[in-house]
Design a protein around this motif. Structure first.
Motif, PDB file in Angstrom:
ATOM      1  N   VAL A  38       0.838  -1.208   0.000  1.00  0.00           N
ATOM      2  CA  VAL A  38       0.000   0.000   0.000  1.00  0.00           C
ATOM      3  C   VAL A  38       0.870   1.254   0.000  1.00  0.00           C
ATOM      4  N   ALA A  39       1.938   1.231   0.801  1.00  0.00           N
ATOM      5  CA  ALA A  39       2.820   2.404   0.860  1.00  0.00           C
ATOM      6  C   ALA A  39       3.467   2.661  -0.495  1.00  0.00           C
ATOM      7  N   ILE A  40       3.924   1.591  -1.167  1.00  0.00           N
ATOM      8  CA  ILE A  40       4.548   1.761  -2.490  1.00  0.00           C
ATOM      9  C   ILE A  40       3.546   2.372  -3.459  1.00  0.00           C
ATOM     10  N   ILE A  41       2.318   1.847  -3.437  1.00  0.00           N
ATOM     11  CA  ILE A  41       1.299   2.386  -4.353  1.00  0.00           C
ATOM     12  C   ILE A  41       1.071   3.868  -4.070  1.00  0.00           C
ATOM     13  N   LYS A  42       0.941   4.191  -2.776  1.00  0.00           N
ATOM     14  CA  LYS A  42       0.623   5.584  -2.449  1.00  0.00           C
ATOM     15  C   LYS A  42       1.775   6.528  -2.786  1.00  0.00           C
ATOM     16  N   VAL A  43       3.003   6.075  -2.557  1.00  0.00           N
ATOM     17  CA  VAL A  43       4.154   6.956  -2.795  1.00  0.00           C
ATOM     18  C   VAL A  43       4.420   7.122  -4.285  1.00  0.00           C
ATOM     19  N   THR A  44       4.240   6.037  -5.056  1.00  0.00           N
ATOM     20  CA  THR A  44       4.596   6.114  -6.471  1.00  0.00           C
ATOM     21  C   THR A  44       3.438   6.569  -7.352  1.00  0.00           C
ATOM     22  N   ALA A  45       2.245   6.703  -6.767  1.00  0.00           N
ATOM     23  CA  ALA A  45       1.064   7.014  -7.590  1.00  0.00           C
ATOM     24  C   ALA A  45       1.233   8.291  -8.396  1.00  0.00           C
ATOM     25  N   ILE A  46       2.018   9.245  -7.866  1.00  0.00           N
ATOM     26  CA  ILE A  46       2.184  10.518  -8.569  1.00  0.00           C
ATOM     27  C   ILE A  46       2.962  10.312  -9.864  1.00  0.00           C
ATOM     28  N   ASN A  47       3.877   9.335  -9.860  1.00  0.00           N
ATOM     29  CA  ASN A  47       4.751   9.174 -11.024  1.00  0.00           C
ATOM     30  C   ASN A  47       4.154   8.292 -12.109  1.00  0.00           C
ATOM     31  N   TYR A  48       3.278   7.402 -11.717  1.00  0.00           N
ATOM     32  CA  TYR A  48       2.661   6.540 -12.707  1.00  0.00           C
ATOM     33  C   TYR A  48       1.165   6.814 -12.696  1.00  0.00           C
ATOM     34  N   LYS A  49       0.497   6.335 -13.730  1.00  0.00           N
ATOM     35  CA  LYS A  49      -0.930   6.666 -13.807  1.00  0.00           C
ATOM     36  C   LYS A  49      -1.754   5.606 -13.083  1.00  0.00           C
ATOM     37  N   ILE A  50      -1.639   5.579 -11.784  1.00  0.00           N
ATOM     38  CA  ILE A  50      -2.385   4.596 -10.999  1.00  0.00           C
ATOM     39  C   ILE A  50      -3.103   5.303  -9.860  1.00  0.00           C
ATOM     40  N   LYS A  51      -3.641   6.472 -10.170  1.00  0.00           N
ATOM     41  CA  LYS A  51      -4.337   7.262  -9.140  1.00  0.00           C
ATOM     42  C   LYS A  51      -5.488   6.476  -8.523  1.00  0.00           C
ATOM     43  N   TRP A  52      -6.211   5.702  -9.363  1.00  0.00           N
ATOM     44  CA  TRP A  52      -7.372   4.974  -8.852  1.00  0.00           C
ATOM     45  C   TRP A  52      -6.958   3.931  -7.827  1.00  0.00           C
ATOM     46  N   LEU A  53      -5.782   3.302  -8.056  1.00  0.00           N
ATOM     47  CA  LEU A  53      -5.280   2.323  -7.082  1.00  0.00           C
ATOM     48  C   LEU A  53      -4.997   3.017  -5.758  1.00  0.00           C
ATOM     49  N   SER A  54      -4.417   4.196  -5.872  1.00  0.00           N
ATOM     50  CA  SER A  54      -4.103   4.970  -4.685  1.00  0.00           C
ATOM     51  C   SER A  54      -5.379   5.339  -3.926  1.00  0.00           C
ATOM     52  N   SER A  55      -6.454   5.633  -4.662  1.00  0.00           N
ATOM     53  CA  SER A  55      -7.724   5.958  -4.012  1.00  0.00           C
ATOM     54  C   SER A  55      -8.265   4.752  -3.247  1.00  0.00           C
ATOM     55  N   ILE A  56      -8.140   3.572  -3.855  1.00  0.00           N
ATOM     56  CA  ILE A  56      -8.588   2.354  -3.171  1.00  0.00           C
ATOM     57  C   ILE A  56      -7.817   2.193  -1.857  1.00  0.00           C
ATOM     58  N   CYS A  57      -6.501   2.435  -1.922  1.00  0.00           N
ATOM     59  CA  CYS A  57      -5.670   2.326  -0.722  1.00  0.00           C
ATOM     60  C   CYS A  57      -6.135   3.306   0.350  1.00  0.00           C
ATOM     61  N   ASN A  58      -6.512   4.508  -0.080  1.00  0.00           N
ATOM     62  CA  ASN A  58      -6.984   5.487   0.894  1.00  0.00           C
ATOM     63  C   ASN A  58      -8.263   5.041   1.568  1.00  0.00           C
ATOM     64  N   VAL A  59      -9.160   4.439   0.803  1.00  0.00           N
ATOM     65  CA  VAL A  59     -10.409   3.932   1.384  1.00  0.00           C
ATOM     66  C   VAL A  59     -10.080   2.865   2.428  1.00  0.00           C
ATOM     67  N   TYR A  60      -9.218   1.944   2.038  1.00  0.00           N
ATOM     68  CA  TYR A  60      -8.802   0.874   2.966  1.00  0.00           C
ATOM     69  C   TYR A  60      -8.254   1.462   4.270  1.00  0.00           C
ATOM     70  N   ILE A  61      -7.325   2.408   4.133  1.00  0.00           N
ATOM     71  CA  ILE A  61      -6.709   2.986   5.330  1.00  0.00           C
ATOM     72  C   ILE A  61      -7.744   3.697   6.194  1.00  0.00           C
ATOM     73  N   ASN A  62      -8.628   4.457   5.548  1.00  0.00           N
ATOM     74  CA  ASN A  62      -9.626   5.205   6.312  1.00  0.00           C
ATOM     75  C   ASN A  62     -10.601   4.289   7.031  1.00  0.00           C
ATOM     76  N   VAL A  63     -11.056   3.240   6.339  1.00  0.00           N
ATOM     77  CA  VAL A  63     -12.011   2.328   6.959  1.00  0.00           C
ATOM     78  C   VAL A  63     -11.371   1.611   8.142  1.00  0.00           C
ATOM     79  N   ILE A  64     -10.167   1.097   7.939  1.00  0.00           N
ATOM     80  CA  ILE A  64      -9.510   0.336   8.998  1.00  0.00           C
ATOM     81  C   ILE A  64      -9.188   1.223  10.198  1.00  0.00           C
ATOM     82  N   ARG A  65      -8.696   2.429   9.911  1.00  0.00           N
ATOM     83  CA  ARG A  65      -8.330   3.288  11.034  1.00  0.00           C
ATOM     84  C   ARG A  65      -9.547   3.918  11.703  1.00  0.00           C
ATOM     85  N   GLY A  66     -10.664   3.933  10.953  1.00  0.00           N
ATOM     86  CA  GLY A  66     -11.835   4.619  11.475  1.00  0.00           C
ATOM     87  C   GLY A  66     -12.825   3.740  12.191  1.00  0.00           C
ATOM     88  N   THR A  67     -12.546   2.434  12.258  1.00  0.00           N
ATOM     89  CA  THR A  67     -13.491   1.544  12.949  1.00  0.00           C
ATOM     90  C   THR A  67     -12.740   0.734  14.005  1.00  0.00           C
TER      91      THR A  67
END
Lengths: 236, 240
Positions: free
Chosen positions: A53-82
């Motif tokens: 997840v960290a690799i996806i989030k850090v490298t998302a700016i350089n490659y066109k994988i913004k949507w993957l990064s968004s999925i990771c954000n949802v995962y992090i928010n849900v897990i940390r928020g419950t």
């Protein structure tokens, strides 16, 4: 004086009952085994998820994988928020509905998924704490993005990541004590079981507490060794 | 060697470079000066694409490097860069700093790179620091090692982004001396700096950038003695 002697004898007897009689120490050992197995596999799974997840989030700016990064954000928010226990019960009841599931496996998966969210944020923060100039210097020499990450950024980031990661692992070990809600016979469950047999609740709990303390202290020692080894470059 | 055509760069709405047309020939030592915020560092950083130009083209050794198909990593091997903040790799020894890129990129073998590193260190008189770590060095030493780290890749051009601005005054000289040596050896150089004496002594041409444009350029003598544009006159009157 006599009363104190009596009290000591009582305490001794209750701990003897809780630990030695009927080979009860075997129950703690069984519980300890479950706790250690869940923790061990959860740490491995959590680290794997966290790194990915960290690799996806850090490298998302350089490659066109913004949507993957968004999925990771949802995962992090849900897990940390419950709450962890809610996640545990949901995963246990929804995903592992079969009655013949292995509680250690389920526990490791649940705690691993939970821990992964925290680990990924620790790693991301560690990587982003490295000065931008390091990336620029690497790139200006002709190294590509991944080479610069691997050879220059990550080796420096690890020094920042490791202490926080150690904390996360310590938290994880202690949090496995709620594994009882998914019917895993971990250390705490076994202690409560012994308590229900001897009719004295406190001694088994104290024994369980000491076991957790020893595990955490062992892990702390281990991490200190790693940190010292990594810090060698700094001491000069 | 380097040609920029209508080079533009903006950060959001803020236009930093407003169409720069410039040709830098092999062997030239071009010094870029200008007030802070004028875009001179951005211009330099665009040349090796550390900043992606918003518009326009950059040609290097006959190929368009702003083209999407261009392999920027290959091009950057030929363009050494020196930063204001040195940017040595703190987790690696001095020698490893110098050999890392040539070895990992397959330009030199490990043995060749070691030999080259020691030659370069000898040249700047710091062989005894080969196994030291960057934070054991003075600022001047760090910057000189950053320069030879770039040289280890055998670049065709060296870009300097305010290389002496983060140094204590007594260390500026040693860095400028090394740069002057490089210039004497015929290295093509583009230098953004505030060191006017260096510009006078070493430059073959001086560019004055203000508000994202090259306002005036000339040989050092004429640049300082007969400035024409009012903004350059004003700038020189403030700093000289």
């Amino acid at each position: 004086m006599k009363q104190i002697g009596l009290w000591i004898e009582n305490v001794y007897q209750s701990y003897y009952d809780a630990l030695i009689s009927n080979n009860r120490y075997l129950a703690y050992l069984d519980g300890l085994k479950v706790t250690l197995l869940i923790s061990f596999f959860a740490i491995i799974l959590g680290t794997v998820i966290g790194v990915v997840v960290a690799i996806i989030k850090v490298t998302a700016i350089n490659y066109k994988i913004k949507w993957l990064s968004s999925i990771c954000n949802v995962y992090i928010n849900v897990i940390r928020g419950t709450p962890l226990m809610v996640q545990l019960l949901i995963i246990y009841n929804v995903i592992f509905t079969s009655r013949n599931t292995n509680e250690i496996f389920v526990g490791a998966v649940c705690f691993g998924i939970n821990s992964g969210a925290y680990v990924s944020e620790i790693i991301r923060a560690g990587i982003e704490s490295i000065d931008r100039g390091q990336m620029e210097a690497g790139r200006s020499l002709g190294l590509n993005y991944m080479q610069t990450m691997r050879l220059i950024i990550v080796p420096q980031a690890i020094k920042n990541i490791l202490p926080a990661l150690g904390n996360e692992f310590i938290t994880l070990i202690k949090e496995t004590s709620v594994a009882g809600v998914i019917a895993a016979n971990d250390l705490l469950q076994q202690a409560q079981y012994v308590g229900s047999r001897t009719w004295v609740v406190l001694p088994p709990l104290m024994i369980a507490a000491v076991c957790y303390l020893i595990m955490v202290m062992g892990l702390t020692k281990l991490l200190a060794v790693f940190e010292r080894r990594l810090a060698r470059g700094d001491r000069h | 060697m380097i040609v920029t055509k209508n080079l533009k760069k903006s950060f959001g709405d803020h236009m930093v470079l407003n169409g720069i047309n410039e040709t830098i020939e092999k062997g030239e030592k071009v010094v870029v000066i200008g007030p802070s915020g004028s875009g001179k560092s951005t211009f330099l950083r665009c040349l090796n694409l550390l900043e992606m130009p918003t518009d326009g083209e950059i040609w290097f050794e006959g190929s368009n490097i702003t083209d999407k198909k261009a392999d920027i990593n290959l091009i950057r091997r030929k363009m050494g860069m020196v930063f204001q903040q040195f940017n040595l790799f703190p987790h690696l020894s001095v020698k490893e700093n110098i050999t890392l890129a040539p070895v990992k990129l397959g330009v030199l073998t490990k043995e060749e790179a070691d030999v080259r590193a020691m030659e370069l260190l000898k040249r700047i008189g710091l062989t005894e620091k080969a196994d030291a770590y960057p934070n054991q060095l003075s600022g001047g030493q760090k910057q000189r090692i950053a320069i030879i780290r770039a040289l280890a890749m055998n670049p065709d051009v060296m870009l300097f982004d305010e290389p002496t601005s983060a140094l204590d005054p007594e260390m500026v000289g040693e860095v400028l001396d090394l740069m002057a040596q490089l210039a004497d050896e015929g290295m093509t150089m583009v230098v953004v700096t505030h060191e006017m004496r260096f510009a006078k002594k070493v430059a073959t041409r001086i560019l004055f950038i203000d508000e994202g444009e090259i306002v005036e350029q000339n040989t050092p003598d004429k640049f300082f003695d007969q400035p024409e544009h009012p903004r350059l006159k004003e700038f020189l009157s403030k700093i000289l």
